[in-house]
Scaffold this motif. Sequence first.
Motif, mmCIF file in Angstrom:
data_model
loop_
_atom_site.group_PDB
_atom_site.id
_atom_site.type_symbol
_atom_site.label_atom_id
_atom_site.label_comp_id
_atom_site.label_asym_id
_atom_site.label_seq_id
_atom_site.Cartn_x
_atom_site.Cartn_y
_atom_site.Cartn_z
ATOM 1 N N PHE A 103 0.807 -1.322 0.276
ATOM 2 C CA PHE A 103 0.222 -0.208 -0.686
ATOM 3 C C PHE A 103 1.280 1.473 0.213
ATOM 4 O O PHE A 103 0.527 2.435 -1.038
ATOM 5 N N ASN A 104 1.662 1.798 0.757
ATOM 6 C CA ASN A 104 2.599 2.794 0.942
ATOM 7 C C ASN A 104 4.022 3.125 -0.296
ATOM 8 O O ASN A 104 3.452 4.054 -0.708
ATOM 9 N N LEU A 105 3.965 1.550 -1.016
ATOM 10 C CA LEU A 105 5.025 1.207 -2.171
ATOM 11 C C LEU A 105 4.164 2.064 -3.356
ATOM 12 O O LEU A 105 4.770 3.154 -3.519
ATOM 13 N N ASN A 106 2.699 1.293 -3.333
ATOM 14 C CA ASN A 106 1.662 2.148 -4.314
ATOM 15 C C ASN A 106 1.655 3.333 -4.398
ATOM 16 O O ASN A 106 1.720 4.583 -5.074
ATOM 17 N N VAL A 107 1.052 4.109 -3.613
ATOM 18 C CA VAL A 107 0.575 5.621 -2.580
ATOM 19 C C VAL A 107 1.813 6.196 -3.172
ATOM 20 O O VAL A 107 1.573 7.406 -3.386
ATOM 21 N N THR A 108 2.747 5.886 -3.129
ATOM 22 C CA THR A 108 4.005 6.688 -2.774
ATOM 23 C C THR A 108 4.322 7.203 -4.443
ATOM 24 O O THR A 108 4.678 8.286 -4.593
ATOM 25 N N VAL A 109 4.583 5.930 -5.468
ATOM 26 C CA VAL A 109 4.808 5.646 -6.624
ATOM 27 C C VAL A 109 3.510 6.327 -7.605
ATOM 28 O O VAL A 109 4.150 7.122 -8.364
ATOM 29 N N HIS A 110 2.566 6.569 -7.474
ATOM 30 C CA HIS A 110 1.033 7.081 -7.418
ATOM 31 C C HIS A 110 0.836 8.328 -7.195
ATOM 32 O O HIS A 110 0.650 9.286 -8.384
ATOM 33 N N ARG A 111 1.387 8.881 -6.035
ATOM 34 C CA ARG A 111 1.916 10.610 -5.832
ATOM 35 C C ARG A 111 2.142 11.333 -6.992
ATOM 36 O O ARG A 111 2.571 12.005 -7.128
ATOM 37 N N GLU A 112 3.441 10.621 -6.506
ATOM 38 C CA GLU A 112 4.489 10.757 -7.849
ATOM 39 C C GLU A 112 4.223 10.712 -9.831
ATOM 40 O O GLU A 112 4.411 12.171 -10.558
ATOM 41 N N PHE A 113 3.217 10.140 -9.547
ATOM 42 C CA PHE A 113 2.830 10.179 -11.440
ATOM 43 C C PHE A 113 2.387 11.842 -11.043
ATOM 44 O O PHE A 113 2.509 12.345 -12.156
ATOM 45 N N PHE A 114 1.541 11.743 -10.331
ATOM 46 C CA PHE A 114 0.523 12.734 -10.169
ATOM 47 C C PHE A 114 1.216 14.499 -10.265
ATOM 48 O O PHE A 114 0.649 15.116 -10.702
ATOM 49 N N ASP A 115 2.482 14.397 -9.467
ATOM 50 C CA ASP A 115 2.698 15.368 -9.187
ATOM 51 C C ASP A 115 3.872 15.441 -10.347
ATOM 52 O O ASP A 115 3.735 16.832 -10.888
ATOM 53 N N GLN A 116 4.035 14.916 -10.960
ATOM 54 C CA GLN A 116 4.964 14.611 -12.187
ATOM 55 C C GLN A 116 3.682 14.745 -13.438
ATOM 56 O O GLN A 116 4.191 15.567 -14.178
ATOM 57 N N VAL A 117 2.532 14.236 -13.996
ATOM 58 C CA VAL A 117 2.698 14.426 -14.494
ATOM 59 C C VAL A 117 0.912 15.797 -14.587
ATOM 60 O O VAL A 117 0.264 16.104 -16.026
ATOM 61 N N GLY A 118 0.112 15.778 -13.734
ATOM 62 C CA GLY A 118 -0.805 16.995 -13.269
ATOM 63 C C GLY A 118 -2.424 16.248 -13.877
ATOM 64 O O GLY A 118 -2.111 15.079 -14.284
ATOM 65 N N LEU A 119 -3.098 17.178 -13.878
ATOM 66 C CA LEU A 119 -3.818 16.531 -14.350
ATOM 67 C C LEU A 119 -4.917 17.460 -15.427
ATOM 68 O O LEU A 119 -4.038 18.231 -16.227
ATOM 69 N N PHE A 120 -5.882 17.176 -16.237
ATOM 70 C CA PHE A 120 -6.307 17.251 -17.702
ATOM 71 C C PHE A 120 -7.696 17.923 -17.071
ATOM 72 O O PHE A 120 -8.025 17.436 -16.993
ATOM 73 N N LYS A 121 -8.190 19.277 -17.210
ATOM 74 C CA LYS A 121 -9.310 19.861 -17.207
ATOM 75 C C LYS A 121 -10.001 19.338 -15.898
ATOM 76 O O LYS A 121 -10.879 18.772 -15.656
ATOM 77 N N GLY A 122 -8.872 18.864 -14.877
ATOM 78 C CA GLY A 122 -8.913 18.585 -13.285
ATOM 79 C C GLY A 122 -8.959 16.989 -13.434
ATOM 80 O O GLY A 122 -9.676 16.834 -12.854
ATOM 81 N N GLY A 123 -8.741 15.989 -14.043
ATOM 82 C CA GLY A 123 -9.174 14.328 -14.406
ATOM 83 C C GLY A 123 -7.779 13.516 -14.343
ATOM 84 O O GLY A 123 -7.285 14.419 -15.713
ATOM 85 N N THR A 124 -8.147 12.093 -14.775
ATOM 86 C CA THR A 124 -6.926 12.058 -14.947
ATOM 87 C C THR A 124 -7.653 11.466 -16.700
ATOM 88 O O THR A 124 -8.116 10.815 -16.392
ATOM 89 N N PHE A 125 -6.524 10.735 -17.126
ATOM 90 C CA PHE A 125 -5.889 10.181 -18.592
ATOM 91 C C PHE A 125 -6.321 8.677 -17.972
ATOM 92 O O PHE A 125 -5.652 7.950 -17.042
ATOM 93 N N SER A 126 -6.575 8.114 -19.238
ATOM 94 C CA SER A 126 -7.189 6.411 -18.900
ATOM 95 C C SER A 126 -6.737 5.631 -19.557
ATOM 96 O O SER A 126 -8.238 5.655 -20.899
ATOM 97 N N ASN A 127 -6.582 4.343 -19.701
ATOM 98 C CA ASN A 127 -6.682 3.844 -20.681
ATOM 99 C C ASN A 127 -7.516 3.015 -21.704
ATOM 100 O O ASN A 127 -7.899 3.124 -22.520
ATOM 101 N N PHE A 128 -8.118 2.961 -20.459
ATOM 102 C CA PHE A 128 -10.367 2.307 -21.126
ATOM 103 C C PHE A 128 -11.679 3.256 -20.427
ATOM 104 O O PHE A 128 -12.089 3.222 -20.888
ATOM 105 N N ALA A 129 -11.312 3.903 -19.788
ATOM 106 C CA ALA A 129 -11.846 4.781 -19.231
ATOM 107 C C ALA A 129 -11.961 6.334 -20.274
ATOM 108 O O ALA A 129 -12.539 7.399 -19.971
ATOM 109 N N GLN A 130 -10.855 6.369 -20.614
ATOM 110 C CA GLN A 130 -10.478 7.213 -21.659
ATOM 111 C C GLN A 130 -10.158 8.750 -20.331
ATOM 112 O O GLN A 130 -8.895 9.576 -20.476
ATOM 113 N N TRP A 131 -10.801 9.229 -19.352
ATOM 114 C CA TRP A 131 -11.166 10.539 -18.984
ATOM 115 C C TRP A 131 -11.719 10.811 -17.143
ATOM 116 O O TRP A 131 -12.479 10.247 -18.173
#
Length: 361
Positions: free
Chosen positions: A196-224
């Motif tokens: 849990f701690n490892l994954n939270v660290t990785v994905h918080r870093e992902f969001f910190d680096q990538v940011g959001l688009f129009k307040g949302g997350t891009f998704s490979n199958f849900a789109q946004w």
Amino acid sequence: MNSLAYKKNTDDVIQRLTSLYAKQAPYQIFASFEIPNSTLMHFLETHEEGFCAFPDPNERISFWDAYYRERSDIEDDSMPCVYLSEFDQGLYGGLIGGEVQFMCHDNGWISSMVPPLLTDWAYFENLRFSKTHPWFERFIEQVRIFKEGSAGKFGISHFILIDGLNFVFELVGATNAYMSVIEKPEIVKKAIDFAFNLNVTVHREFFDQVGLFKGGTFSNFAQWIPGRIVSESVDPFHMTSTDYFEEWGRENIERMFAAFDGGVVHIHGNGRHLIEHVCSLKGLKTMLMLDDTGFPLAFDIIDQLKQRAGDIPLVVYAPFNSFFDRLKKHSLPGGVFYQVTGTPDADTANSLMDMVRDYRV
């Protein structure tokens, strides 16, 4: 940024997807259309399926740039976004000393995984994670290259979590993971907390680096989807009872969703007995119904699946001819995103999208 260069109808799609994932479109349908892609065909001609070396991130972003440029005339409900397939499984085990192996796939992905790390649970207490690990640095570097290469044209998708029992699989293998739940439940719980701690660290870093688009997350199958949304996996429970999922899956998944703004999941053909339980997860936004050998196509039983899912939006693959037939007959259930495969060309896709946007159950 108001729109994407490779998505002419960005604002319209954002508005439609917002209503879908807010559960405000139960009588509407949504669709993306796969068309022949010369960039993908060239990839398949020059890359053999199977094990391969870690690819050059610059070559990968060039591939995806060309791939999505070819799709830029399609005005469907898709959002062009690149998936960090190189880190979709192997990153997590690699971060704690695993041997990361890469595989080339026929969809253009180069994915990764690791063989089981531990020969004995006694070694678990020695596991450590640091952001200075070479694989974390490779991860950050690829995100940087992808962010620069996609800027203004397409997005970067969230990628799969490997937590809970999925992480225990990484540590000791699937069979030993199931046995350990019975024989060593306390250390399994410790491993789940570590993951849990490892994954939270990785994905918080992902969001910190990538940011959001129009307040949302891009998704490979849900789109946004609005918010910081993670992609969870319930694969270990596909071969277990629902009671097993409730005991070993729900709590960890819900706390992961709560650490962000919710999440999405996928379910394989052999996991459909979990639908009602997964759909009751707090924070779940949508669920992808995958197709597997030996089970009916999800599209062929979509009415039943949607009824079981309640108000949770579903995503399902739909063969072109079957989708077109049911679209003309006006017999498609609403609240579903249909990923239509085998579409002849962009003109056909855009023509059908006129019908999709006007469709009401």
